[in-house]
Design a protein around this motif. Structure first.
Motif, PDB file in Angstrom:
ATOM      1  N   ARG A   1       0.785  -1.232  -0.150  1.00 54.62           N
ATOM      2  CA  ARG A   1      -0.035   0.209  -0.064  1.00 54.62           C
ATOM      3  C   ARG A   1       0.908   1.420  -0.122  1.00 54.62           C
ATOM      4  NH1 ARG A   1      -3.263  -2.735   3.497  1.00 54.62           N
ATOM      5  NH2 ARG A   1      -2.187  -1.548   5.523  1.00 54.62           N
ATOM      6  N   THR A   2       1.893   1.134   0.799  1.00 55.83           N
ATOM      7  CA  THR A   2       3.041   2.514   0.826  1.00 55.83           C
ATOM      8  C   THR A   2       3.424   2.645  -0.487  1.00 55.83           C
ATOM      9  OG1 THR A   2       3.352   1.832   3.180  1.00 55.83           O
ATOM     10  CG2 THR A   2       4.870   3.268   1.758  1.00 55.83           C
ATOM     11  N   VAL A   3       3.986   1.764  -1.032  1.00 53.87           N
ATOM     12  CA  VAL A   3       4.557   1.919  -2.621  1.00 53.87           C
ATOM     13  C   VAL A   3       3.452   2.361  -3.294  1.00 53.87           C
ATOM     14  CG1 VAL A   3       5.723   0.606  -4.426  1.00 53.87           C
ATOM     15  CG2 VAL A   3       6.267  -0.091  -2.325  1.00 53.87           C
ATOM     16  N   GLN A   4       2.060   1.718  -3.526  1.00 52.96           N
ATOM     17  CA  GLN A   4       1.326   2.341  -4.409  1.00 52.96           C
ATOM     18  C   GLN A   4       0.909   3.641  -4.092  1.00 52.96           C
ATOM     19  OE1 GLN A   4      -0.205   0.666  -7.008  1.00 52.96           O
ATOM     20  NE2 GLN A   4      -0.794   2.550  -7.592  1.00 52.96           N
ATOM     21  N   ARG A   5       0.772   3.965  -2.949  1.00 52.78           N
ATOM     22  CA  ARG A   5       0.588   5.600  -2.734  1.00 52.78           C
ATOM     23  C   ARG A   5       1.584   6.390  -2.962  1.00 52.78           C
ATOM     24  NH1 ARG A   5      -1.529   4.231   3.602  1.00 52.78           N
ATOM     25  NH2 ARG A   5      -3.850   3.885   2.987  1.00 52.78           N
ATOM     26  N   ALA A   6       2.764   6.010  -2.981  1.00 57.22           N
ATOM     27  CA  ALA A   6       3.989   6.797  -3.451  1.00 57.22           C
ATOM     28  C   ALA A   6       3.678   6.974  -4.837  1.00 57.22           C
ATOM     29  CB  ALA A   6       5.183   6.105  -3.274  1.00 57.22           C
ATOM     30  N   ILE A   7       3.376   5.890  -5.666  1.00 54.77           N
ATOM     31  CA  ILE A   7       3.167   6.067  -7.136  1.00 54.77           C
ATOM     32  C   ILE A   7       2.325   6.886  -7.370  1.00 54.77           C
ATOM     33  CG2 ILE A   7       2.655   4.661  -9.105  1.00 54.77           C
ATOM     34  CD1 ILE A   7       4.113   2.164  -7.739  1.00 54.77           C
ATOM     35  N   ASP A   8       0.959   6.831  -6.491  1.00 59.51           N
ATOM     36  CA  ASP A   8       0.039   7.458  -6.728  1.00 59.51           C
ATOM     37  C   ASP A   8       0.352   8.959  -6.700  1.00 59.51           C
ATOM     38  OD1 ASP A   8      -1.639   5.307  -7.055  1.00 59.51           O
ATOM     39  OD2 ASP A   8      -2.407   5.676  -5.014  1.00 59.51           O
ATOM     40  N   ILE A   9       1.288   9.319  -5.854  1.00 61.84           N
ATOM     41  CA  ILE A   9       1.784  10.739  -5.696  1.00 61.84           C
ATOM     42  C   ILE A   9       2.367  11.261  -7.091  1.00 61.84           C
ATOM     43  CG2 ILE A   9       3.662  12.277  -4.720  1.00 61.84           C
ATOM     44  CD1 ILE A   9       2.834  10.939  -1.924  1.00 61.84           C
TER      45      ILE A   9
ATOM     46  N   GLN B   1       2.261  21.088 -13.173  1.00 64.51           N
ATOM     47  CA  GLN B   1       3.298  20.712 -12.814  1.00 64.51           C
ATOM     48  C   GLN B   1       3.849  20.848 -11.281  1.00 64.51           C
ATOM     49  OE1 GLN B   1       6.295  21.907 -15.776  1.00 64.51           O
ATOM     50  NE2 GLN B   1       4.583  21.750 -17.517  1.00 64.51           N
ATOM     51  N   GLU B   2       3.132  21.760 -10.823  1.00 64.75           N
ATOM     52  CA  GLU B   2       3.623  22.250  -9.339  1.00 64.75           C
ATOM     53  C   GLU B   2       2.296  21.821  -8.524  1.00 64.75           C
ATOM     54  OE1 GLU B   2       7.310  25.071  -9.318  1.00 64.75           O
ATOM     55  OE2 GLU B   2       5.390  25.865  -9.207  1.00 64.75           O
ATOM     56  N   LEU B   3       2.450  21.294  -7.478  1.00 62.45           N
ATOM     57  CA  LEU B   3       1.238  21.086  -6.395  1.00 62.45           C
ATOM     58  C   LEU B   3       1.627  21.450  -4.907  1.00 62.45           C
ATOM     59  CD1 LEU B   3       0.094  17.594  -7.994  1.00 62.45           C
ATOM     60  CD2 LEU B   3      -1.113  19.851  -8.313  1.00 62.45           C
ATOM     61  N   SER B   4       0.827  21.681  -4.214  1.00 64.11           N
ATOM     62  CA  SER B   4       0.744  21.892  -2.650  1.00 64.11           C
ATOM     63  C   SER B   4       0.643  20.688  -2.185  1.00 64.11           C
ATOM     64  CB  SER B   4      -0.158  23.142  -2.442  1.00 64.11           C
ATOM     65  OG  SER B   4      -1.492  22.643  -2.274  1.00 64.11           O
TER      66      SER B   4
ATOM     67  N   SER C   1      -6.414  11.236  -1.791  1.00 60.94           N
ATOM     68  CA  SER C   1      -7.556  10.924  -0.511  1.00 60.94           C
ATOM     69  C   SER C   1      -6.662  10.414   0.697  1.00 60.94           C
ATOM     70  CB  SER C   1      -8.583   9.920  -1.281  1.00 60.94           C
ATOM     71  OG  SER C   1      -9.053  10.316  -2.339  1.00 60.94           O
ATOM     72  N   LEU C   2      -5.481  11.108   1.136  1.00 55.84           N
ATOM     73  CA  LEU C   2      -4.720  10.642   2.353  1.00 55.84           C
ATOM     74  C   LEU C   2      -4.620  11.881   3.053  1.00 55.84           C
ATOM     75  CD1 LEU C   2      -1.574   8.565   1.082  1.00 55.84           C
ATOM     76  CD2 LEU C   2      -3.633   7.811   2.585  1.00 55.84           C
TER      77      LEU C   2
ATOM     78  N   THR D   1       2.767  13.743   3.843  1.00 52.68           N
ATOM     79  CA  THR D   1       4.001  14.435   4.232  1.00 52.68           C
ATOM     80  C   THR D   1       5.328  13.416   4.267  1.00 52.68           C
ATOM     81  OG1 THR D   1       3.147  16.278   5.336  1.00 52.68           O
ATOM     82  CG2 THR D   1       5.266  15.957   5.876  1.00 52.68           C
ATOM     83  N   ARG D   2       4.982  12.481   4.878  1.00 57.67           N
ATOM     84  CA  ARG D   2       6.010  11.251   5.143  1.00 57.67           C
ATOM     85  C   ARG D   2       6.355  10.645   3.830  1.00 57.67           C
ATOM     86  NH1 ARG D   2       2.849  10.179   9.556  1.00 57.67           N
ATOM     87  NH2 ARG D   2       1.787   8.196   8.607  1.00 57.67           N
ATOM     88  N   LEU D   3       5.146  10.406   2.819  1.00 58.40           N
ATOM     89  CA  LEU D   3       5.724   9.898   1.662  1.00 58.40           C
ATOM     90  C   LEU D   3       6.401  10.895   0.800  1.00 58.40           C
ATOM     91  CD1 LEU D   3       2.136   8.214   0.944  1.00 58.40           C
ATOM     92  CD2 LEU D   3       4.332   6.864   1.243  1.00 58.40           C
ATOM     93  N   LEU D   4       6.246  12.115   0.869  1.00 57.39           N
ATOM     94  CA  LEU D   4       6.862  13.249   0.217  1.00 57.39           C
ATOM     95  C   LEU D   4       8.054  13.248   0.427  1.00 57.39           C
ATOM     96  CD1 LEU D   4       3.936  15.597  -0.306  1.00 57.39           C
ATOM     97  CD2 LEU D   4       5.161  14.666  -2.093  1.00 57.39           C
ATOM     98  N   ALA D   5       8.533  13.068   1.747  1.00 63.03           N
ATOM     99  CA  ALA D   5       9.631  13.011   2.351  1.00 63.03           C
ATOM    100  C   ALA D   5      10.691  12.263   1.724  1.00 63.03           C
ATOM    101  CB  ALA D   5       9.915  13.183   4.023  1.00 63.03           C
ATOM    102  N   THR D   6      10.191  10.989   1.837  1.00 64.47           N
ATOM    103  CA  THR D   6      10.836   9.661   1.262  1.00 64.47           C
ATOM    104  C   THR D   6      11.201  10.021  -0.206  1.00 64.47           C
ATOM    105  OG1 THR D   6       9.933   8.235   2.871  1.00 64.47           O
ATOM    106  CG2 THR D   6      10.788   7.222   0.878  1.00 64.47           C
TER     107      THR D   6
END
Length: 252
Positions: free
Chosen positions: A12-20, A29-32, A41-42, A48-53
């Motif tokens: 699920r974590t991998v999929q969410r990172a891909i979704d980002i 091209q730029e998102l907040s 939908s998170l 924030t944790r996924l974006l940091a990785t």
């Protein structure tokens, strides 16, 4: 049971990172952080944790002034490698072989080279009498199904240069009218045009930018290309060209 749940959580974590990563488009091209969290939908904390990785791996970059995120250099590097490994000839070959088997006619892959087209790959027809083009042979863009389908998707400047090569005004008038029809239908055809006794149908191959620099063509002796046969071949060559385009990253 505990290991299985841990494995599922990891997926699920991998999929969410891909979704980002797939949140970003040419239009956005730029998102907040808020926009990304809403798109996938998170909760903002998880996002924030996924974006940091992703940031640590150079797949995402955060602008320190706007605090908005964009795709990073790591993705550009991976995309460059992917592009180098996805040569159109390698991608097209299996599609061409399948199309050759379905039609039993010669299948050619043409690419645009300056103001001409060049055959870079070929699957010979399965019948004793067949149409052949030499690999590397330069052919005009104003004659033949392959040339016309490439020309139809070029800029007005390129088209004007090619129009100057057309030998007669009558043929030029016919060509300009035909290019519009080709763009509408997504396929071109020719009979006794570049060579007497030969016929062909061709469809454009789009790259990831939506540009046409290659096309797929089926050709053979004109007497076998009846109206019914050409309609069938047009459908098959469009499907084949579409399959190659999608593998090159094209999304309509």
């Amino acid at each position: 049971m505990k290991e299985e749940k841990k494995h599922e959580a990891g997926l699920r974590t991998v999929q969410r990172a891909i979704d980002i990563l797939y949140c970003f488009t040419l239009e956005e091209q730029e998102l907040s952080l808020t926009e990304i969290a809403k798109k996938i939908s998170l909760a903002k904390s998880t996002t924030t944790r996924l974006l940091a990785t992703l940031e640590q791996n150079r797949l995402i970059v955060k602008d320190p002034e706007t605090l908005k995120y964009r795709l990073g250099q790591g993705l550009y590097y991976l995309g460059y490698i992917a592009g180098k490994s996805m040569e159109v000839r390698e991608i097209a070959r299996p599609v061409m072989e399948r199309l050759r088997d379905e039609t039993r006619e010669t299948v050619n892959l043409y690419v645009l080279e300056q103001d001409a087209r060049v055959c870079i790959e070929q699957c010979e027809g399965l019948q004793a009498l067949r149409h052949m083009v030499r690999i590397g042979e330069r052919l005009p863009l104003w004659a033949g199904a392959g040339g016309k389908v490439l020309l139809a998707y070029q800029s007005p400047e390129v088209q004007e240069r090619i129009f100057a090569q057309v030998p007669t005004k009558e043929r030029l008038d016919r060509l300009t009218a035909e290019l519009e029809a080709i763009r509408e239908r997504g396929v071109a055809s020719s009979v006794d045009e570049r060579e007497v006794g030969s016929a062909a149908v061709a469809a454009p191959i789009f790259d990831i930018r939506g540009e046409v620099g290659a096309c797929l063509s089926v050709s053979g002796p004109a007497h076998r290309f009846t109206r019914e046969v050409m309609e069938q071949f047009e459908r098959l060559v469009k499907e084949g060209a579409q399959a190659i385009s999608e593998k090159l990253g094209y999304r309509p």
